[in-house]
Design a protein around this motif. Sequence first.
Motif, PDB file in Angstrom:
ATOM      1  N   LEU A 147      33.692  27.834  48.737  1.00 12.72           N
ATOM      2  CA  LEU A 147      35.083  27.434  48.555  1.00 12.72           C
ATOM      3  C   LEU A 147      35.660  26.831  49.823  1.00 12.72           C
ATOM      4  O   LEU A 147      36.378  25.819  49.787  1.00 12.72           O
ATOM      5  N   PHE A 148      35.330  27.417  50.976  1.00  9.88           N
ATOM      6  CA  PHE A 148      35.919  26.952  52.231  1.00  9.88           C
ATOM      7  C   PHE A 148      34.984  26.062  53.056  1.00  9.88           C
ATOM      8  O   PHE A 148      35.354  25.603  54.125  1.00  9.88           O
ATOM      9  N   SER A 149      33.786  25.837  52.535  1.00 14.42           N
ATOM     10  CA  SER A 149      32.868  24.954  53.247  1.00 14.42           C
ATOM     11  C   SER A 149      33.199  23.489  53.004  1.00 14.42           C
ATOM     12  O   SER A 149      32.717  22.609  53.713  1.00 14.42           O
ATOM     13  N   ASP A 150      34.003  23.225  51.989  1.00 18.30           N
ATOM     14  CA  ASP A 150      34.411  21.861  51.651  1.00 18.30           C
ATOM     15  C   ASP A 150      35.931  21.799  51.677  1.00 18.30           C
ATOM     16  O   ASP A 150      36.608  22.576  50.998  1.00 18.30           O
ATOM     17  N   LYS A 151      36.487  20.888  52.457  1.00 14.26           N
ATOM     18  CA  LYS A 151      37.937  20.841  52.654  1.00 14.26           C
ATOM     19  C   LYS A 151      38.700  20.424  51.400  1.00 14.26           C
ATOM     20  O   LYS A 151      39.870  20.773  51.242  1.00 14.26           O
ATOM     21  N   LEU A 152      38.059  19.684  50.506  1.00 17.60           N
ATOM     22  CA  LEU A 152      38.732  19.326  49.266  1.00 17.60           C
ATOM     23  C   LEU A 152      38.887  20.555  48.364  1.00 17.60           C
ATOM     24  O   LEU A 152      39.944  20.773  47.762  1.00 17.60           O
ATOM     25  N   PRO A 187      50.098   7.344  62.874  1.00 16.92           N
ATOM     26  CA  PRO A 187      48.723   7.753  63.139  1.00 16.92           C
ATOM     27  C   PRO A 187      48.151   8.585  61.990  1.00 16.92           C
ATOM     28  O   PRO A 187      48.890   9.154  61.185  1.00 16.92           O
ATOM     29  N   LEU A 188      46.827   8.655  61.971  1.00  8.86           N
ATOM     30  CA  LEU A 188      46.115   9.253  60.870  1.00  8.86           C
ATOM     31  C   LEU A 188      44.937  10.046  61.426  1.00  8.86           C
ATOM     32  O   LEU A 188      44.313   9.626  62.396  1.00  8.86           O
ATOM     33  N   PHE A 189      44.671  11.197  60.802  1.00  9.44           N
ATOM     34  CA  PHE A 189      43.543  12.011  61.251  1.00  9.44           C
ATOM     35  C   PHE A 189      42.455  11.948  60.199  1.00  9.44           C
ATOM     36  O   PHE A 189      42.716  12.094  59.003  1.00  9.44           O
ATOM     37  N   SER A 190      41.210  11.715  60.645  1.00 10.88           N
ATOM     38  CA  SER A 190      40.081  11.708  59.709  1.00 10.88           C
ATOM     39  C   SER A 190      39.051  12.733  60.155  1.00 10.88           C
ATOM     40  O   SER A 190      38.883  12.973  61.355  1.00 10.88           O
ATOM     41  N   LYS A 191      38.371  13.312  59.173  1.00  7.56           N
ATOM     42  CA  LYS A 191      37.340  14.304  59.473  1.00  7.56           C
ATOM     43  C   LYS A 191      36.399  14.406  58.277  1.00  7.56           C
ATOM     44  O   LYS A 191      36.796  14.133  57.132  1.00  7.56           O
ATOM     45  N   PRO A 192      35.149  14.806  58.515  1.00 11.78           N
ATOM     46  CA  PRO A 192      34.250  15.051  57.385  1.00 11.78           C
ATOM     47  C   PRO A 192      34.783  16.199  56.531  1.00 11.78           C
ATOM     48  O   PRO A 192      35.343  17.167  57.054  1.00 11.78           O
ATOM     49  N   SER A 193      34.601  16.091  55.221  1.00 14.06           N
ATOM     50  CA  SER A 193      35.048  17.172  54.339  1.00 14.06           C
ATOM     51  C   SER A 193      34.232  18.430  54.581  1.00 14.06           C
ATOM     52  O   SER A 193      34.726  19.542  54.395  1.00 14.06           O
ATOM     53  N   VAL A 194      32.989  18.262  55.018  1.00 15.38           N
ATOM     54  CA  VAL A 194      32.144  19.385  55.415  1.00 15.38           C
ATOM     55  C   VAL A 194      31.797  19.177  56.877  1.00 15.38           C
ATOM     56  O   VAL A 194      31.094  18.224  57.232  1.00 15.38           O
ATOM     57  N   SER A 195      32.341  20.007  57.751  1.00 14.83           N
ATOM     58  CA  SER A 195      32.130  19.801  59.186  1.00 14.83           C
ATOM     59  C   SER A 195      32.106  21.135  59.904  1.00 14.83           C
ATOM     60  O   SER A 195      32.455  22.169  59.331  1.00 14.83           O
ATOM     61  N   ARG A 198      32.854  22.857  63.998  1.00 12.78           N
ATOM     62  CA  ARG A 198      33.267  22.780  65.399  1.00 12.78           C
ATOM     63  C   ARG A 198      33.951  21.460  65.767  1.00 12.78           C
ATOM     64  O   ARG A 198      33.923  21.017  66.901  1.00 12.78           O
ATOM     65  N   GLY A 199      34.545  20.809  64.773  1.00  9.95           N
ATOM     66  CA  GLY A 199      35.310  19.604  65.058  1.00  9.95           C
ATOM     67  C   GLY A 199      34.495  18.341  65.210  1.00  9.95           C
ATOM     68  O   GLY A 199      35.043  17.282  65.518  1.00  9.95           O
ATOM     69  N   TYR A 200      33.183  18.418  64.965  1.00  8.78           N
ATOM     70  CA  TYR A 200      32.358  17.221  65.114  1.00  8.78           C
ATOM     71  C   TYR A 200      32.715  16.213  64.025  1.00  8.78           C
ATOM     72  O   TYR A 200      32.799  16.537  62.851  1.00  8.78           O
ATOM     73  N   GLY A 201      32.908  14.965  64.436  1.00  5.26           N
ATOM     74  CA  GLY A 201      33.254  13.903  63.497  1.00  5.26           C
ATOM     75  C   GLY A 201      34.741  13.748  63.270  1.00  5.26           C
ATOM     76  O   GLY A 201      35.176  12.835  62.558  1.00  5.26           O
ATOM     77  N   PRO A 234      28.517  10.765  53.473  1.00  6.94           N
ATOM     78  CA  PRO A 234      29.268  12.022  53.317  1.00  6.94           C
ATOM     79  C   PRO A 234      30.759  11.755  53.130  1.00  6.94           C
ATOM     80  O   PRO A 234      31.289  10.749  53.606  1.00  6.94           O
ATOM     81  N   THR A 235      31.410  12.666  52.448  1.00  5.22           N
ATOM     82  CA  THR A 235      32.849  12.526  52.193  1.00  5.22           C
ATOM     83  C   THR A 235      33.647  12.635  53.488  1.00  5.22           C
ATOM     84  O   THR A 235      33.460  13.568  54.277  1.00  5.22           O
TER      85      THR A 235
END
Length: 363
Positions: free
Chosen positions: A85-90, A139-147, A149-152, A189-190
């Motif tokens: 459930l919490f491994s994917d931000k969507l 401004p806009l923040f982007s990140k992998p949906s599955v990430s 330690r903040g990588y990506g 990846p999403t």
Amino acid sequence: MTAGMSVGDIVRSARRAKQQTGRSIAGQLVDILRLRLLGHGIMPDIYYDMRLFEPGLSWRQKAEYVGSWIKPLIYRVQDPKAVALFSDKLRALAFFREHAIASPEILAATHPDIDIPGVVALRSPAELKTWLLDRAPFPLFSKPSVSYRGYGNTLITSITRDTGEILYGDGRTETIDSFAEKHGAPGKPTLIFQNVIAPHPLIAATIGQRLATARVMVLNDRPEPEIFRAGLRIPAGASMVDNFRGGASGNMLARLDIATGAVVDVLSAIGLDWRAADHHPDTGAPFAGLAMPDWQQAIDLVLRASRLVPGLKIHNWDVAFTDTGPMLIEDNPNGDLVLVQTVANRGLATPRFLELYENRRIR
């Protein structure tokens, strides 16, 4: 390599530890061997990162520390469905919405595998490029949906339309075509896009207009969840995220008083390079007297969210203190073990923590 360190690095670390504390190299090696046999995953890298060579530490204190090498054993108490459930931000966003928990909204996502109302699905480089040029708020923040330690994670400050260049928060640039192909092509990846969240004015006065999040560890094995550890990651310099990574990121880590949310002290590095910081390097503002605003409200939010997920016996919430109140950024069901030991200046395998396991043994 031996346990994350080469033999040469181990020798150099042992010599530095002896110079700093007077602890003999032989004594250090005996420690490492005894801790290795204990079965808590302590290897030379963790031994030196956690400064377990300090002469003032008792064996009981050293034996409470755990290494990242046994993370799967630490987190075996977690229910896999709750972890997913919490491994994917969507999926996490759907949970937060369902339970009216304040969290960052997701504006758009590339190749989402679930449909979330209000989240624009971008399924090709062309759709991603068009959305960025015509609809994205900067401004806009982007990140992998599955990430992890903040990588990506990146802050996009603007796009120059005539040159087609994306400007990042750390000063880097990239063409929009390159970005769109990198993230929008089928099979990639999403990637999610969120508005930039404004910090609470009291936080901004110390660290500037950027977000610092508290990592709050909750133990959830009793009828009522309880706060176990808490620390604040503080961004500095050109960093676009607040992850500490032992100081390698250039960011800092504050130990927090769990009862009040007040900053106890701040570290800019750990291990053999251990350094304390008394002010923020960018603003010059002192850390003394800084306390998290709306701390009790944040704690209440964390505890309520933890009750809703009994399948996770260990929660690692990231909490932001924003200009609209506390907000849950995410939960980390398999969170960093070094951070939660550093913020408490104590190992994780305390008597209370060991209640999570049969016979009170991690292994």
